[in-house]
Design an enzyme around this catalytic site. Structure first.
Site, PDB file in Angstrom:
ATOM      1  N   ARG A  50      -3.257 -10.028   5.486  1.00  0.00           N
ATOM      2  CA  ARG A  50      -3.733 -10.175   4.108  1.00  0.00           C
ATOM      3  C   ARG A  50      -2.618  -9.698   3.183  1.00  0.00           C
ATOM      4  O   ARG A  50      -2.198  -8.538   3.270  1.00  0.00           O
ATOM      5  CB  ARG A  50      -5.009  -9.358   3.908  1.00  0.00           C
ATOM      6  CG  ARG A  50      -5.633  -9.450   2.524  1.00  0.00           C
ATOM      7  CD  ARG A  50      -6.924  -8.617   2.470  1.00  0.00           C
ATOM      8  NE  ARG A  50      -7.579  -8.713   1.176  1.00  0.00           N
ATOM      9  CZ  ARG A  50      -7.310  -7.920   0.133  1.00  0.00           C
ATOM     10  NH1 ARG A  50      -6.375  -6.970   0.239  1.00  0.00           N
ATOM     11  NH2 ARG A  50      -7.953  -8.062  -1.012  1.00  0.00           N
ATOM     12  N   LYS A  78       0.813  -1.221   0.000  1.00  0.00           N
ATOM     13  CA  LYS A  78       0.000   0.000   0.000  1.00  0.00           C
ATOM     14  C   LYS A  78       0.845   1.270   0.000  1.00  0.00           C
ATOM     15  O   LYS A  78       2.053   1.257   0.229  1.00  0.00           O
ATOM     16  CB  LYS A  78      -0.987  -0.034   1.159  1.00  0.00           C
ATOM     17  CG  LYS A  78      -2.105  -1.039   0.897  1.00  0.00           C
ATOM     18  CD  LYS A  78      -3.266  -0.913   1.840  1.00  0.00           C
ATOM     19  CE  LYS A  78      -4.401  -1.860   1.411  1.00  0.00           C
ATOM     20  NZ  LYS A  78      -5.525  -1.838   2.358  1.00  0.00           N
TER      21      LYS A  78
END
Length: 272
Positions: free
Chosen positions: A248, A214
């Site tokens: 995740r 991210k």
């Protein structure tokens, strides 16, 4: 291999949730696995690398992404879900649409991963309850607001999600929380969440950490999405040390190794 019909939350060690995007436009791996054969091959590879869960999604939720209609989302998922579920690893469906969740659970999904924490589609909580599956309730915002006390905002959001889940009859042991790294948050707010990740355990539920590749990592390291593995591992290991039950990740193998090393450290022995 038999289809997984139930999911047991992690107790002795955290679980690794492998990301399987069947979309043309996801921020990191869009277009790579949106053909059925490619998706299945990637699913098998993640299982071989140690994935405990496969999280299948067919609509990108990256900033600036274009919403996908229900039927288009299902058209991407339908050829993939049952074959992936037949691989024998618990399947999670990454969607905020109740009808997609319902169809996916009928196809073998045992977890609903809702990036709007049951608050976007009023039918979602009932679908989860009726299917008897687990649910990941993620904190989200339409846009970032740097003036917010982000931890207080997450608490308020979670309280609403938990009330919706309880009212629908979703068993507490099937509820999972996710602070939503990168969703409606400034870079600084993401690090506030990470630094105080242990406070998210106050609700008495397992917490998922999903920061793989991210922007918060790119902002620090100055690297593009495909070069963010090291940063992803650093963020996720910090979250694991602060109580995360699930991570995740796009890169399953390295994350599975980290979990094994953490488990060995906690047990003070060779888990083999």
């Amino acid at each position: 291999m038999a289809k997984a019909t139930e999911y047991l939350l992690p107790t002795s060690r955290p679980h690794v949730m492998g990301i399987l995007n069947v979309t043309p436009d996801s921020f990191s791996d869009g277009g790579r696995h949106n053909a059925t054969d490619s998706a299945l091959a990637h699913a098998r590879a993640m299982i071989a690398e140690g994935a405990d869960i496969l999280d299948v999604g067919a609509e990108s939720t990256r900033p600036g992404s274009v919403p996908v209609s229900l039927e288009d989302e299902w058209a991407r998922l339908a050829p993939v879900l049952e074959p992936v579920a037949d691989l024998g690893v618990p399947v999670s469906i990454d969607t905020y649409k109740a009808e997609i969740a319902k169809r996916a659970c009928l196809a073998g999904a045992v977890i609903v991963n809702d990036v709007w924490g049951l608050q976007k589609d009023p039918g979602m909580a009932d679908v989860v309850a009726e299917a008897g599956v687990h649910v990941v309730m993620m904190h989200n915002r339409s846009e970032a607001d740097g003036s917010l006390d982000i931890l207080s905002d997450i608490d308020r959001f979670f309280e609403i999600s938990l009330q919706l889940a309880d009212k629908a009859g979703i068993a507490r042991e099937k509820q999972i929380l996710d602070p939503g790294f990168g969703f409606g948050k400034t870079i600084d707010q993401n690090f506030v969440i990470l630094n105080r990740f242990e406070t998210l355990k106050k609700h008495g539920l397992p917490v998922l950490a999903g920061a793989s590749r991210k922007r918060m990592i790119g902002a620090v390291l100055g690297v593009e999405t495909d070069e963010r593995l090291n940063g992803s591992l650093a963020v996720h290991m910090t979250a694991l040390l602060k109580g995360a039950s699930i991570v995740r990740a796009h890169d399953v193998g390295p994350h599975a190794d980290c979990v094994r090393m953490l488990e060995a450290t906690i047990l003070e022995r060779n888990p083999a």
